[in-house]
Design an enzyme around this catalytic site. Structure first.
Site, PDB file in Angstrom:
ATOM      1  N   ASN A  12       0.869  -1.177   0.000  1.00  0.00           N
ATOM      2  CA  ASN A  12       0.000   0.000   0.000  1.00  0.00           C
ATOM      3  C   ASN A  12       0.901   1.219   0.000  1.00  0.00           C
ATOM      4  O   ASN A  12       1.533   1.534   1.008  1.00  0.00           O
ATOM      5  CB  ASN A  12      -0.888  -0.029   1.266  1.00  0.00           C
ATOM      6  CG  ASN A  12      -1.653   1.267   1.452  1.00  0.00           C
ATOM      7  OD1 ASN A  12      -1.789   2.055   0.520  1.00  0.00           O
ATOM      8  ND2 ASN A  12      -2.152   1.483   2.655  1.00  0.00           N
ATOM      9  N   LYS A  14       0.079   4.272  -0.237  1.00  0.00           N
ATOM     10  CA  LYS A  14      -0.547   5.465   0.361  1.00  0.00           C
ATOM     11  C   LYS A  14      -0.364   6.675  -0.568  1.00  0.00           C
ATOM     12  O   LYS A  14      -0.385   6.516  -1.784  1.00  0.00           O
ATOM     13  CB  LYS A  14       0.025   5.731   1.760  1.00  0.00           C
ATOM     14  CG  LYS A  14       0.051   4.471   2.620  1.00  0.00           C
ATOM     15  CD  LYS A  14       0.276   4.760   4.069  1.00  0.00           C
ATOM     16  CE  LYS A  14       0.462   3.451   4.814  1.00  0.00           C
ATOM     17  NZ  LYS A  14       0.221   3.561   6.234  1.00  0.00           N
ATOM     18  N   HIS A 100      -9.343   0.804   4.778  1.00  0.00           N
ATOM     19  CA  HIS A 100      -8.058   1.014   5.470  1.00  0.00           C
ATOM     20  C   HIS A 100      -8.291   1.931   6.674  1.00  0.00           C
ATOM     21  O   HIS A 100      -9.110   2.849   6.614  1.00  0.00           O
ATOM     22  CB  HIS A 100      -7.041   1.620   4.510  1.00  0.00           C
ATOM     23  CG  HIS A 100      -5.660   1.631   5.071  1.00  0.00           C
ATOM     24  ND1 HIS A 100      -5.233   2.608   5.945  1.00  0.00           N
ATOM     25  CD2 HIS A 100      -4.631   0.774   4.927  1.00  0.00           C
ATOM     26  CE1 HIS A 100      -3.980   2.347   6.300  1.00  0.00           C
ATOM     27  NE2 HIS A 100      -3.590   1.234   5.692  1.00  0.00           N
ATOM     28  N   GLU A 102      -6.743   4.356   7.787  1.00  0.00           N
ATOM     29  CA  GLU A 102      -6.590   5.798   7.523  1.00  0.00           C
ATOM     30  C   GLU A 102      -7.852   6.367   6.877  1.00  0.00           C
ATOM     31  O   GLU A 102      -8.218   7.518   7.114  1.00  0.00           O
ATOM     32  CB  GLU A 102      -5.332   6.035   6.655  1.00  0.00           C
ATOM     33  CG  GLU A 102      -4.068   5.831   7.483  1.00  0.00           C
ATOM     34  CD  GLU A 102      -2.856   5.362   6.698  1.00  0.00           C
ATOM     35  OE1 GLU A 102      -2.830   5.472   5.470  1.00  0.00           O
ATOM     36  OE2 GLU A 102      -1.914   4.862   7.356  1.00  0.00           O
ATOM     37  N   GLU A 172      -5.216  -5.390  10.500  1.00  0.00           N
ATOM     38  CA  GLU A 172      -4.207  -4.363  10.722  1.00  0.00           C
ATOM     39  C   GLU A 172      -4.506  -3.631  12.030  1.00  0.00           C
ATOM     40  O   GLU A 172      -5.334  -2.702  12.049  1.00  0.00           O
ATOM     41  CB  GLU A 172      -4.230  -3.341   9.582  1.00  0.00           C
ATOM     42  CG  GLU A 172      -3.944  -3.932   8.222  1.00  0.00           C
ATOM     43  CD  GLU A 172      -3.395  -2.880   7.278  1.00  0.00           C
ATOM     44  OE1 GLU A 172      -2.279  -3.071   6.803  1.00  0.00           O
ATOM     45  OE2 GLU A 172      -4.059  -1.863   7.057  1.00  0.00           O
ATOM     46  N   GLY A 178       2.398   2.059  10.642  1.00  0.00           N
ATOM     47  CA  GLY A 178       3.305   3.196  10.484  1.00  0.00           C
ATOM     48  C   GLY A 178       3.987   3.618  11.768  1.00  0.00           C
ATOM     49  O   GLY A 178       4.590   4.698  11.838  1.00  0.00           O
ATOM     50  N   SER A 218       3.561  -2.348  10.255  1.00  0.00           N
ATOM     51  CA  SER A 218       5.015  -2.312  10.408  1.00  0.00           C
ATOM     52  C   SER A 218       5.704  -3.628  10.044  1.00  0.00           C
ATOM     53  O   SER A 218       6.648  -4.047  10.721  1.00  0.00           O
ATOM     54  CB  SER A 218       5.390  -1.854  11.822  1.00  0.00           C
ATOM     55  OG  SER A 218       4.885  -0.545  12.066  1.00  0.00           O
TER      56      SER A 218
HETATM   57  C1  PEP Z   1      -0.644  -0.058   5.901  1.00  0.00           C
HETATM   58  O1  PEP Z   1      -0.654   1.092   5.508  1.00  0.00           O
HETATM   59  O2  PEP Z   1      -1.557  -0.831   5.580  1.00  0.00           O
HETATM   60  C2  PEP Z   1       0.462  -0.478   6.754  1.00  0.00           C
HETATM   61  C3  PEP Z   1       0.410  -1.660   7.305  1.00  0.00           C
HETATM   62  O3  PEP Z   1       1.489   0.427   6.930  1.00  0.00           O
HETATM   63  P1  PEP Z   1       2.940   0.137   7.610  1.00  0.00           P
HETATM   64  O4  PEP Z   1       3.440  -1.148   6.996  1.00  0.00           O
HETATM   65  O5  PEP Z   1       3.762   1.303   7.235  1.00  0.00           O
HETATM   66  O6  PEP Z   1       2.708  -0.015   9.068  1.00  0.00           O
END
Ligand code: PEP
Length: 256
Positions: A12, A14, A100, A102, A172, A178, A218
């Site tokens: 992803n 973003k 997601h 976000e 997630e 992040g 992460s």
């Molecule tokens: C994501 O944006 O779905 C995500 C898991 O981000 P990160 O790997 O940066 O934590």
């Protein structure tokens, strides 16, 4: 991982990368994973909408598939800022992330809306990657199972068995996205097993045993194998580390 389910590693991106930068990154990634067989792992990248037209042809006939970061439920109309399924398909998009955290946190998306987005994706031949996950305060209050169960139920409401089979779920935990804080393999496995149990109750054990559930939060080359070694973790949804071809390739190699 379970040998009956092909792992899926999705990136992803973003709101990172212009179209030109995206083309450079996928070219680098293609070289880094040229030897990876499609039969062993499914690789997906989800660039910003503005890069899809440029990236689509670069990925044609490669072992990397194209995904989008969202999709709207209507075919067309007065929905400023939204993108319809056919607009994605035109550029070779196969997957669409929906729900997601976000989108939920900053743009007010709800389980009901995620459900409509996922259904529209499926009706148009796109596979949704449905994201769920608890916030830190919810985990600390012991509400993880209830929150995730309610999100999964809301997002998958009215799905047929075939729709479920075409869907990927991404667990997630919001506190791990992040932040550099990863769920331990045991914490992630516990929630993945819960989701699979719920799928079994709603769609039957046969369907539940085939649905792929990714972990996201992460994920890095250094922690991917331990997470993906868990029996109900079938891949990863990767944010930050998917923006570097070598790191994303390293995560992919963690499932081989
Ligand atoms: C994501 O944006 O779905 C995500 C898991 O981000 P990160 O790997 O940066 O934590």
């Amino acid at each position: 991982m379970n040998p009956n389910r092909k792992p899926i590693i999705a990136g992803n991106w973003k709101m990172y990368k212009t179209a030109a930068e995206a083309v450079a990154l996928v070219n680098e990634l293609k070289r880094a994973v040229a030897d990876v067989k499609e039969s062993s792992v499914e690789i997906v990248v989800c660039p910003p909408f503005t890069a899809l037209a440029a990236v689509g042809p670069v990925l044609a006939n490669s072992n990397v598939k194209l995904g989008a970061q969202n999709v709207h439920w209507e075919k067309e109309g007065a929905f400023t800022g939204e993108i319809a399924p056919a607009m994605l398909k035109e550029h070779g998009v196969r997957y669409a992330i929906v729900g997601h955290s976000e989108r939920r946190q900053f743009f007010g998306e709800t389980d009901a809306g995620v459900n409509k987005r996922a259904k529209a994706a499926l009706a148009n031949g796109l596979r949704p990657i449905v994201c769920v996950g608890e916030m830190l305060a919810e985990r600390e209050a012991g509400q993880t199972s209830a929150v995730v169960a309610s999100q999964v139920r809301g997002c998958l409401a009215g799905f047929t068995q075939d729709e479920m089979l075409a869907t990927v779920i991404a667990y997630e935990p919001v506190w791990a996205i992040g932040t550099g804080k990863t769920a331990t393999p045991e914490q992630a496995q516990e929630v993945h097993a819960l989701i699979r149990k719920l799928l079994g109750e709603w769609f039957g054990g046969d369907v539940a045993s085939q649905v792929r559930i990714q972990y996201g939060g992460s994920v890095k080359p250094g922690n991917a194998s331990a997470l993906l070694g868990q029996p109900d973790i079938d891949g990863a949804l990767v944010g930050g580390a998917s923006l570097k071809a070598a790191d994303f390739a390293g995560i992919i190699r963690g499932v081989l």
